[in-house]
Motif scaffolding. Sequence first.
Motif, PDB file in Angstrom:
ATOM      1  N   ASP A  13     -10.767  17.542  41.153  1.00 57.95           N
ATOM      2  CA  ASP A  13     -10.542  16.201  40.594  1.00 57.95           C
ATOM      3  C   ASP A  13     -11.229  15.175  41.464  1.00 57.95           C
ATOM      4  O   ASP A  13     -10.861  14.980  42.623  1.00 57.95           O
ATOM      5  CB  ASP A  13      -9.039  15.906  40.517  1.00 57.95           C
ATOM      6  CG  ASP A  13      -8.745  14.651  39.706  1.00 57.95           C
ATOM      7  OD1 ASP A  13      -9.701  13.921  39.356  1.00 57.95           O
ATOM      8  OD2 ASP A  13      -7.561  14.399  39.411  1.00 57.95           O
TER       9      ASP A  13
ATOM     10  N   LYS B  97      -1.620  12.481  30.848  1.00 57.35           N
ATOM     11  CA  LYS B  97      -0.504  11.899  31.586  1.00 57.35           C
ATOM     12  C   LYS B  97       0.290  11.051  30.600  1.00 57.35           C
ATOM     13  O   LYS B  97      -0.032   9.891  30.359  1.00 57.35           O
ATOM     14  CB  LYS B  97      -1.034  11.035  32.738  1.00 57.35           C
ATOM     15  CG  LYS B  97      -1.709  11.797  33.864  1.00 57.35           C
ATOM     16  CD  LYS B  97      -2.135  10.843  34.976  1.00 57.35           C
ATOM     17  CE  LYS B  97      -2.444  11.574  36.270  1.00 57.35           C
ATOM     18  NZ  LYS B  97      -3.467  12.603  36.147  1.00 57.35           N
TER      19      LYS B  97
ATOM     20  N   ASN C  44     -11.717  11.902  40.402  1.00 56.21           N
ATOM     21  CA  ASN C  44     -11.259  10.542  40.066  1.00 56.21           C
ATOM     22  C   ASN C  44     -12.414   9.537  40.009  1.00 56.21           C
ATOM     23  O   ASN C  44     -12.340   8.444  40.580  1.00 56.21           O
ATOM     24  CB  ASN C  44     -10.187  10.051  41.047  1.00 56.21           C
ATOM     25  CG  ASN C  44      -8.869  10.775  40.884  1.00 56.21           C
ATOM     26  OD1 ASN C  44      -8.437  11.519  41.759  1.00 56.21           O
ATOM     27  ND2 ASN C  44      -8.219  10.606  39.741  1.00 56.21           N
TER      28      ASN C  44
ATOM     29  N   LYS D 275      -5.449  23.097  42.126  1.00 58.77           N
ATOM     30  CA  LYS D 275      -6.178  21.840  41.921  1.00 58.77           C
ATOM     31  C   LYS D 275      -6.508  21.230  43.275  1.00 58.77           C
ATOM     32  O   LYS D 275      -5.641  21.128  44.146  1.00 58.77           O
ATOM     33  CB  LYS D 275      -5.315  20.880  41.094  1.00 58.77           C
ATOM     34  CG  LYS D 275      -5.881  19.458  41.017  1.00 58.77           C
ATOM     35  CD  LYS D 275      -5.271  18.684  39.890  1.00 58.77           C
ATOM     36  CE  LYS D 275      -5.592  17.192  40.008  1.00 58.77           C
ATOM     37  NZ  LYS D 275      -5.197  16.423  38.821  1.00 58.77           N
TER      38      LYS D 275
ATOM     39  N   ASP E  43      -9.374  12.447  32.293  1.00 61.18           N
ATOM     40  CA  ASP E  43      -7.993  12.114  32.648  1.00 61.18           C
ATOM     41  C   ASP E  43      -7.794  10.606  32.472  1.00 61.18           C
ATOM     42  O   ASP E  43      -7.441  10.149  31.385  1.00 61.18           O
ATOM     43  CB  ASP E  43      -7.751  12.576  34.099  1.00 61.18           C
ATOM     44  CG  ASP E  43      -6.358  12.265  34.613  1.00 61.18           C
ATOM     45  OD1 ASP E  43      -5.590  11.607  33.909  1.00 61.18           O
ATOM     46  OD2 ASP E  43      -6.029  12.675  35.745  1.00 61.18           O
ATOM     47  N   GLU E  44      -8.069   9.822  33.519  1.00 65.55           N
ATOM     48  CA  GLU E  44      -7.745   8.397  33.430  1.00 65.55           C
ATOM     49  C   GLU E  44      -8.524   7.673  32.338  1.00 65.55           C
ATOM     50  O   GLU E  44      -8.050   6.670  31.814  1.00 65.55           O
ATOM     51  CB  GLU E  44      -7.896   7.679  34.779  1.00 65.55           C
ATOM     52  CG  GLU E  44      -9.120   7.974  35.611  1.00 65.55           C
ATOM     53  CD  GLU E  44      -8.925   9.140  36.585  1.00 65.55           C
ATOM     54  OE1 GLU E  44      -8.280  10.137  36.197  1.00 65.55           O
ATOM     55  OE2 GLU E  44      -9.440   9.057  37.712  1.00 65.55           O
TER      56      GLU E  44
ATOM     57  N   GLU F 286     -12.315  17.240  37.061  1.00 65.01           N
ATOM     58  CA  GLU F 286     -11.766  16.072  36.360  1.00 65.01           C
ATOM     59  C   GLU F 286     -12.547  14.822  36.719  1.00 65.01           C
ATOM     60  O   GLU F 286     -12.789  14.580  37.914  1.00 65.01           O
ATOM     61  CB  GLU F 286     -10.307  15.818  36.804  1.00 65.01           C
ATOM     62  CG  GLU F 286      -9.285  16.689  36.142  1.00 65.01           C
ATOM     63  CD  GLU F 286      -7.873  16.450  36.701  1.00 65.01           C
ATOM     64  OE1 GLU F 286      -7.474  15.291  36.912  1.00 65.01           O
ATOM     65  OE2 GLU F 286      -7.177  17.458  36.927  1.00 65.01           O
TER      66      GLU F 286
HETATM   67 MG   LIG Z   1      -7.022  13.463  37.536  1.00 65.50          MG
END
Ligand SMILES: [Mg+2]
Length: 358
Positions: A192, A266, A194, A162, A241-242, A218
Amino acid sequence: MSELSFTLHPYRIPLSRPLPVGKQRISERQGLVLVATLADTNADASARPLQAFADIAPLSGLDMDGAPIMGFSQESLDDCREWLLSHLPGIHSLEALEQAADTAPLPAVGWGLGVIAATLQGQLPAAKPKASVPLMYLQQDEPVDALTARVARLSPTTRFVKIKVAQTSMETELKLVHGVLAARPDLKLRLDANQGFSLEQAIDFCACLPADAIDYIEEPCLNEHDHGALFRATGIHFSLDESLSLDNFHFPDDVQASGLRALILKPMLLGSPARVQALIDEAHERGLRCVISSSLESSLGIDALARFAAAVTPDEAPGLDTLDAFEVDCVVPSGKARRLMPDAPSDIQGAEIGASLL
Ligand SMILES: [Mg+2]
Ligand SMILES: O=C(O)CCC(=O)c1ccccc1C(=O)O
């Protein structure tokens, strides 16, 4: 008859180097260790009570510059402590504990209580899954070559890596991704961002990458409605993800056409194991992969995530490679020289665990 009792211990662990939380960085981690003891009141005195431990550590608070951490846990550590101090004294049975896990309004509390309940009922397997996916990011002022050299030293059995992107310049990060693939052409990359790219930036970046070497990216775009356009323009799949912890999350109507490939889960941000399991079941039904991922928990929290991942996503390598920078272990050994234990409150060089607040 059995009787449950609890102790609750605040801890603080310094990090030997800053860890990324999106674009922000943290230099220490705080949380609570919850200890549950299940005493069987019918058994003779020699029968050992069962004990279980959980890390409750919302990903909120302050980053290393003193700015609030944005975009992860909504609740603070204070919120968790207050909720636990007022509700734990009323929980005396496993049934009440499970119910509290599933109804607690704070996801970090729901996860922690659920980990305790599952542990006491023998539902978390002892066997941990195979290696998690190595997490790679440029440390401050680190040259690209140093990171690609780290990749070249990874075990030849490593299949996924990752890499954090949308952190510095696109030119540097393209060099980085191509450097990693030059060092290990067999790797599949999980990128990722973000939410760090505009659609235009994401297309510019992804168009320069070999799509078949990218497992997914991601949270590529700031605006979630742009992810489909990125997939259509570049053929690179994305994962979420978030944005899963937002109340308005819903699955795309046509998952195949959307370019969504996986959910990055998560649990510390999502809630009880039952809640995470329900999300996984629905994702699997829709043909999506699910990857259990760290919220920078202590060794105690990472251990629970590894066991949970072995149970619920046995065929998927979880993203739990975040313990390296922790100065000490917490309850569960991971190979560090020192370990915080709740029955021995201590403060050694900034790593501390306190006496019970209950
Ligand atoms: Mg992430
Ligand atoms: O998912 C992983 O492999 C490691 C965990 C990770 O990257 C992470 C850890 C803390 C906060 C955010 C993230 C993230 O996935 O963006």
